[in-house]
Structure formats: structure tokens, C-alpha cells
Design an enzyme around this catalytic site. Structure first.
Site, PDB file in Angstrom:
ATOM      1  N   ASP A 673       0.830  -1.203   0.000  1.00 35.64           N
ATOM      2  CA  ASP A 673       0.000   0.000   0.000  1.00 35.64           C
ATOM      3  C   ASP A 673       0.867   1.256   0.000  1.00 35.64           C
ATOM      4  O   ASP A 673       0.599   2.216  -0.725  1.00 35.64           O
ATOM      5  CB  ASP A 673      -0.929  -0.017   1.211  1.00 35.64           C
ATOM      6  N   LYS A 677       1.342   4.223  -2.907  1.00 31.38           N
ATOM      7  CA  LYS A 677       1.194   5.652  -2.596  1.00 31.38           C
ATOM      8  C   LYS A 677       2.448   6.430  -2.971  1.00 31.38           C
ATOM      9  O   LYS A 677       2.368   7.552  -3.491  1.00 31.38           O
ATOM     10  CB  LYS A 677       0.868   5.831  -1.116  1.00 31.38           C
TER      11      LYS A 677
END
Length: 809
Positions: A673, A677
């Protein structure tokens, strides 16, 4: 003195004709009442005559139906038996005449224009007798005696001078309430029955009003007046209070069937206002048509359209500089009774495009091919090219001539909505811009123009929401709670027209009931991403926004085609922005090219304004040199919770239970994740990077990411002792763990780092995120963006903010 005209719907039912009686008897001034045939009767008269012409005996049943309808109307509205008896005697006589005419047509199989005109006259002759008997103190006058026509070019046209004198003479000693049949007339020379054309009752009323210098002409119909657009297409359309004669004429010529176009001219010359009123809503103000509208600031007044348009292009090199080509085009069409309602010519003069109705297209092509047959044979001109299935739209307003940029705004608005303009025309008077589009785009074109030019009371966004889990559910709740306030304070209407879950979907052009969407979804048919995409594209709504609240790669794969169809995309889903760089770049370029939005602010930092800030810095000429960030609310929560009493495995479990982590927490612990990002941040800063380019320094052995989730939870406590030993060491050194993402001049990495008390990341509480931006301008002291960076509520709020930015609010 007033002239009041009542159309077919105003005399078509017991309710409406009694409303007419109340309106007329409530007038204190002298009034002349002009009436149409009972609603639908003129069409029935024509259809019955065609049956008789074809020798079809069913014409008798149709005749009896008309007879019965008139008798039932009289029986329902006339209480006075003496009046009723006299009226029925008159009606019997007229129907006997009509029956004889039909029988003659049936016998000799001939239906000349003269006989047809006589047949259709009976509709108004019958209705006017009924109304004259119904209205107390009324006297009927026969239009056949004073509305006179003359034959010109094979058509019956009004003889204005003779008619005006005859009207004045007829009504010199009129009673207070006079009733006149509309539409019908007689030839000045032969005395034969003629008519003023369909809609001619309006024209009759206008002729009488002009001849007698009436105070006002009132047209009573079944609508409140001229609308800004067709309310059947645009639900936010509303009544226009005032129009100029020119504006009304333009709207009428382009499909607004409120007033028969020739009606306007006679009263315009005498400067007599026209009021359009609703028989079924008599207390509505209606629309007033007059010479000049005061205090009028809107650039356009209304939008009108014509379905079933065919565009015929007359083209050829021989047209350039040759005088008389257009004269030949229009003469040939006029001689064959074909009406042209729009003309567009290229400045090079090598082509002229004309708009005709689909029903006239085949004949028009044949006529023009014949007219230019010699030039077509020699190759100097091309055979006629006809494109059917189109629609013509006109925007109308006298203030367009005083407002620069109207045409630019119009075509820009259409372009951003993916609507191609096939042909356009604008007169030098600048009161009408007309254009042709594909018929399938008409609904969308009308709505987007109505919305763009502030004719609508509200700006409308039509939302398709995909995903109804924690983020999607929160978003729907926020939209529902803000709906009324946005309409009242921002004049913005968020219309949710589609909602999809993983296996179900519901759609409604008019908007879905958000209080009941879960039940509607449960009852709906099975769906998938392909069906979802097809439905969104086929609905072809204006100002469309697709909102992705999923984490699905299949849903993200829809973005490209949706953007190509001018549907904006707002994504909480990180797959597209962090996936293949070329695909990411194509999405952004497509959105720019199509004039729509591709927004994904919540991909990093939930509701924090991180991506928007980076974009603003870059757009203002700054350069992002370095990014340092804590981007995982989940990992930050875990390393803030860990302590001597709460081991590592327990913090991971708490993160899942409190909704910070994914259902499978290995997605967070693997750093995937954060890597996504970081890739998004780096790309927004202007660097090309793929996920594979990120240097990964992870803190959990790779073996833990294999096997099932159950095995992971079983094995996780084996890491507790090691984490506790290192945690104690850090505590003694006054440090804390932070999972840090870094970008330095395009080079990227993620790693678990120990930060001291002086570091900006040290005091990061709970699941907060923080980003440090070092730029050419913010060099010595980096810009810091910090705040709550996880949770369904703030993510939904960030998605909501992106939606609002599309509405420019």
C-alpha cells in the site's frame, strides 16, 4: 377588449371545457373566444376520410365514435334542457352533412383538397356551437363569413386586407362574449371552404386581435407557458416569464409547439402582447410575449429542438463562385413543397448543407439529384449525400448579441460532454444558434446546455457510485446528508443515477432513492464490470461522474473507456494511478483531451490535500526534489500501539478490528500500500516510476506472506519477542519506529526506520499521515502536510471533495 383562444386540449374534456366556461365568464371586459376542435378530433376527421377513400367501411364506426363523443360532451356539460335540445339539433344537422360527404368519398373514391378542407372544418364548427351554448350570454360568429384566403402558388394564404375589413364589420356591434371557430376560412373568390393550416386557430385569434386592436391576445393551452426547454426531456425546465416577439418566433420555428408561428406576426405589427396561459392552471402567470423585455440579463432564453432531422449536403467544385446554385436548390425544393429549416454553407462555397425532416428526405434527395443531374453526370457535382437519424437544436435569446463568447461556451460545453456538432448555423441577428447532432445525443445535449447556461435552477452532476462497502457506504450517507444544503446554498444537485456492488447494480435516470438503495440493490439483477460499463455509456447522461470506491483492478480497467465517453472519474481505488506508467499517463492525457476530470486525491492520505498541493506547486513552476512520508495509517497505528504490554501481533489484530488494516493485513505489512502511494506521489511530482523501481526494505520475513491468512495469524506471535527486544532498545535511545517512504530526485525506497524526538515523524499519533516536501522553493524548511490519513469517513469525505471540485464549487 381581449381575444382568448382555447386549444384542443382546452375543449377536449369535461373538466377542461368547464374550466374554459369559468375563465370566460370571469372576464369583466369584452372578449372574443376562439376555439379549436375537441382534442384529437381533427386527426380523427382526417383518418376517417382516408378510410372512406380506400373503400374501408370501418370509416362508419369512426364517424359514429366522433358523433358519440360530441353527444356525450353536450350531455355532461349542458344542464338547461331547452339549450341542450337546440344545440343537439344543430349538431345533428352538421353530422348529417359530414356523413353525406364521407359517403360521397366512399362511393367515388375521391378526396380532393377541397373536400378534405370541408371535412376538417367540422371539428371547429361543432366545438364552437358547444362553447357558445355553454358560456352564458355568448353569441357565436361564423369564421367562414369573415376569414378570407386567396390562392397563391397553389396554397391558400390569408387575404389580410379583405379579412381585416370583414372582421371589423362583423364585430362592430358585438356582444360582450363572442365565440368564434378557429382554423377555418373561405376562399375570397369562390367561397369554397379553406383553412389556415394546422395550428390555425392561434392564427385566427391573432388576426381578429390585430384587426380590432385588442388589449391582449391570450392563448390558453395545456402548459403554463413557454418553457426553457421540453420538460419531458429536462425535468428542471421552468416557465419563461417574458419573451420578445423575435424570441418566441425562433422557439416556435424550432419545435416549441406552444404557439403556431404565423400567430405572432399580426399582433407584433400592432404591438399587442400575447399571453400564454394554462387552462388547467389558470392562476399561473404564464408567459407574456411583447416587443421588448426589460431588465433581461440572461444571454439565452430557451432551447428548442427538432427530432427526425436529415442533413442533405449539396457539394461540388462547380459551386465555387457560381451565382445561382443556392437559388436552384431552394427553388427546386419549394416547388415540390419541401420545407428547409436550417442552412449551413462552407465559406469556400463548395458545399451547402440543408436540414429537412426525415419524412421529406427521400423526396428531397431525388428532387436535388434531378435538378443537378447534368452537373452530377459530368463530375462537376457529387450526388446528394443524406445523413438521417439526426436532431436539430437551437438556443434562442436576443441578449446573445450583447454577450461575447456564447457560441464558444456552447460548443465548448458540447465538446466536453462528448457531443459532436455535425453542422451549425447562426444568423447575423445573433438571436439563434442552431446546430445538428446525432439523434442519440439529443437528450444529453439539451440537458448539458440547459445546465451550462444557468437556465436550470440547479447545476446537476449525475453520479455512478461503484462500491458500497465502508468508503462507498459512507460517501452515500454524506451525499444524502448534504443533499438539501447543497441545493439551497450552492444550487448544486447531486443526482445518483447508478449504484453498483460487486455483483449487483441499479440505474435510474431520474435519481435513486438513497434511503432505500440497499434494498433496491438486493432485488436487482446480477451485474458485472462489463454490464456496468455498457449501462453507463448507453445511459449517455450529461455531467456524468464515475466514482470508484473499490480496490478492484477490474473496475479500474473501465476508466479509459469511460473517459473516452466523457465520463469523469473520481477514484479512491489506487490501482490505476499506481499501475503501469504508460496506462496512467494515457488516462491523464485522455481526461485532458476530452475535457473531463480524472481525480484520485484520496489515493494518498485519505482526505489530506497532498496530491492537490503537489499539483499546485508543480503548476506554479516549483520542482519537487525530495519527498519523505509516513503514508500508512495502519502501520503508524501498529507502531504507536506497540508497548511492553501490547506485543506486535496484538497491535496487528487491533488494527484489523478497528478497521485500519485491509481484511488481509499482510497487504499493509508487506508495504504494498505504501509503495503504491509513493509511486503516485513520485509521478505527481513529475518523475517516471514503476512499482518495481521502489527499493523495498521490509520488516517481516518473506515467508509470512505465503500460505493462508489463518496460517499467518497462527505464526505471527513468533515475531513478538524480536520486536519487543528492538522496541526496548529504541525506547532507551528515545526513538520510535516509523515506516518511511522516500523519494530523492526520482529514486524511491520504503523502509522501517527509527526516528528521534527531534524528527517531525516522532510525534505522529494514532493513524495520522505526514508528508515532507522539499522543493526548490521549500528547500531549507520542507513543507509539511499532516493529519488523519486513514478511515472510511475521511476517505469518503476526500472523494466527496473531488466530486465537488468537478462541479467547480
Amino acid at each position: 377588449m381581449k381575444v382568448l383562444k382555447f386549444g384542443g386540449t382546452s375543449v377536449g374534456s369535461v373538466e377542461s371545457i368547464l374550466s374554459l366556461k369559468k375563465i370566460v365568464e370571469g372576464e369583466n371586459d369584452d372578449v372574443i373566444v376562439v376555439v379549436s376542435a375537441l382534442g384529437g378530433i381533427t386527426d380523427k376527421l382526417i383518418a376517417t376520410s382516408k378510410l372512406a377513400l380506400g373503400g374501408d367501411e370501418s370509416y362508419k364506426a369512426e364517424f359514429e365514435f366522433m358523433q358519440k363523443r360530441h353527444y356525450e360532451m353536450v350531455d355532461a356539460i349542458i344542464d338547461d334542457e331547452e339549450k341542450k335540445s337546440g344545440l343537439l339539433h344543430t349538431i345533428d344537422r352538421l353530422f348529417e352533412e359530414l356523413k353525406s360527404i364521407y359517403y360521397g368519398v366512399y362511393l367515388i373514391h375521391d378526396l380532393s383538397p377541397k373536400i378534405q378542407a370541408a371535412i376538417v372544418s367540422y371539428g371547429e364548427r361543432l366545438s364552437s356551437h358547444i362553447v357558445a351554448t355553454l358560456v352564458n350570454g355568448a353569441k357565436r360568429y361564423n369564421s367562414l363569413d369573415f376569414i378570407k384566403t386567396i390562392k397563391k402558388h397553389g396554397k391558400n394564404v390569408l387575404d389580410s386586407e379583405v379579412t381585416a375589413d370583414a372582421v371589423k364589420e362583423t364585430f362592430r356591434n358585438r356582444t360582450q362574449k363572442s365565440v368564434v371557430p378557429g382554423f377555418i376560412s373561405t376562399d375570397r373568390n369562390t367561397g369554397e371552404i379553406t383553412n389556415l393550416g394546422r395550428g390555425g386557430s392561434d392564427y385566427t385569434a391573432s388576426i381578429i386581435a390585430a384587426a380590432l386592436d385588442a388589449e391582449v391576445l391570450e392563448i390558453w393551452t395545456d402548459v403554463d407557458g413557454f418553457m426553457t426547454a421540453d420538460p419531458k426531456v429536462i425535468h428542471t425546465a421552468y416557465t419563461i416569464n417574458e419573451l420578445s416577439y423575435v424570441e418566441a418566433m425562433e422557439l416556435c420555428n424550432f419545435g416549441a409547439k406552444v404557439v403556431y408561428p404565423p400567430t405572432i406576426y399580426p399582433v407584433c405589427v400592432k404591438n399587442i402582447p400575447i399571453k400564454v396561459k394554462n387552462t388547467f392552471n389558470p392562476y399561473s402567470a404564464g408567459t407574456t410575449i411583447l416587443s421588448h423585455v426589460e431588465n433581461d440579463s440572461k444571454p439565452i432564453k430557451g432551447i428548442s429542438s427538432i427530432k427526425g432531422t436529415t442533413l442533405i449536403t449539396v457539394a461540388g467544385l462547380s459551386m465555387v463562385g457560381v451565382i445561382g446554385v443556392n437559388r436552384r436548390i431552394f427553388t427546386a425544393l419549394a416547388e415540390n413543397g419541401i420545407s428547409v429549416f436550417m442552412v449551413s454553407q462552407a465559406s469556400s462555397e463548395n458545399s451547402t448543407s440543408i436540414g429537412v425532416r426525415d419524412v421529406d428526405a427521400e423526396e428531397a434527395v431525388a428532387v436535388l439529384n434531378n435538378e443537378f443531374s447534368k452537373e452530377i453526370r459530368t463530375g462537376a457535382m457529387f450526388p446528394m449525400h443524406a445523413e438521417s437519424g439526426l436532431a436539430t437544436v437551437a438556443i434562442v435569446g436576443e441578449n446573445m448579441k450583447h454577450t461575447p463568447g456564447v457560441a464558444g461556451k456552447l460548443f465548448g460545453t458540447l465538446g466536453r460532454s462528448g457531443i459532436s456538432v455535425i453542422s451549425c448555423a447562426q444568423g447575423a441577428s445573433e438571436t439563434n444558434i442552431s446546430f445538428v447532432v446525432d439523434g442519440k445525443s439529443l437528450y444529453k445535449a439539451l440537458n448539458v446546455i440547459h445546465d451550462s447556461f444557468f437556465l436550470s435552477e440547479y447545476k446537476v452532476l449525475n453520479l455512478f457510485i461503484c462500491g458500497v462497502g465502508t468508503v462507498g457506504g459512507n460517501l452515500i450517507g454524506q451525499i444524502k446528508s448534504q443533499y438539501t444544503e447543497l441545493m439551497e446554498k450552492q444550487r448544486l444537485k447531486l443526482n445518483v443515477v447508478g449504484i453498483a456492488s460487486s455483483h449487483k447494480a441499479i440505474f435510474d435516470h431520474n435519481g435513486i432513492d438513497l434511503d432505500n438503495y440497499q434494498a433496491l440493490l438486493k432485488e436487482s439483477a446480477e451485474s458485472d464490470t462489463q454490464k456496468l460499463k455498457n449501462e453507463i455509456i448507453s445511459m449517455n447522461t450529461f455531467n456524468s461522474v464515475f466514482v470508484d470506491c473499490t480496490a478492484s483492478a477490474d473496475v479500474a480497467a473501465l476508466y479509459q473507456e469511460l473517459l473516452e465517453h466523457n465520463v469523469s472519474v473520481v477514484a479512491a481505488n489506487k490501482v490505476a494511478a499506481s499501475g503501469d506508467y504508460d496506462s496512467y499517463l494515457k488516462l491523464k492525457e485522455t481526461a485532458l483531451r476530452r475535457g473531463v476530470k480524472f481525480l484520485y486525491e484520496t489515493n494518498v492520505g485519505a482526505g489530506l490535500p497532498i496530491l492537490g498541493t503537489i499539483k499546485d506547486l508543480c503548476n506554479s513552476g516549483d520542482k519537487i526534489l525530495k519527498i519523505e512520508a509516513v503514508l500508512s495509517g495502519t502501520l503508524n497505528f501498529i507502531f504507536n500501539e506497540i508497548s511492553a504490554d501490547v506485543p506486535f501481533s496484538e497491535t496487528v489484530r487491533r488494527a484489523k478490528e478497528e478497521g485500519y488494516s485491509e481484511p488481509d493485513p499482510r497487504i499493509d505489512l508487506s508495504g504494498k500500500d505504501v509503495i503504491r502511494k509513493l509511486v503516485i506521489l513520485t509521478r505527481e511530482a513529475g518523475y517516471k516510476v514503476e512499482q518495481e523501481d521502489v527499493e523495498k526494505n521490509l520488516f517481516i520475513p518473506s515467508g509470512f506472506f505465503n500460505g493462508t491468512v489463518e496460517e499467518f495469524w497462527k505464526n505471527l506471535p513468533t515475531l513478538d519477542a524480536g520486536f519487543e527486544k528492538k522496541r526496548e532498545e529504541l525506547q532507551n535511545e528515545g526513538k520510535r519506529w516509523r515506516f518511511v517512504a522516500k523519494m530523492n530526485h526520482g529514486k524511491t525506497s520504503v523502509s522501517l526506520e527509527a526516528v528521534g524526538q527531534q524528527h517531525p515523524f516522532y510525534m505522529l499519533e494514532g493513524s495520522n499521515n505526514v508528508v515532507l516536501l522539499t522543493t526548490e522553493r521549500y528547500h531549507e524548511y520542507p513543507m509539511q502536510i499532516k493529519g488523519y490519513g486513514a478511515g472510511a469517513g475521511v476517505t469518503a469525505a476526500g472523494v466527496f471533495a473531488n466530486i465537488m471540485s468537478i462541479a467547480n464549487i
